[in-house]
Design a protein around this motif. Sequence first.
Motif: not given
Length: 55
Positions: A2-7
């Motif tokens: 989830p830390q790669l989700n920049p949303n």
Amino acid sequence: MPQLNPNPWFFILLMSWTAFSLIIQPKLLSFTTTNPPSTKPKVTPKTTPWAWPWT
């Protein structure tokens, strides 16, 4: 991962920089400096060389 989700984080980054640039920074720059620059010429102190005993 989830830390790669920049949303959500990209929006938080943009909002924080917008708040800093538009609200906080002008308020900080409006204060006057406590020590304004001096117009007096700088005086260099006269120094004497060290008297070494072996010279």
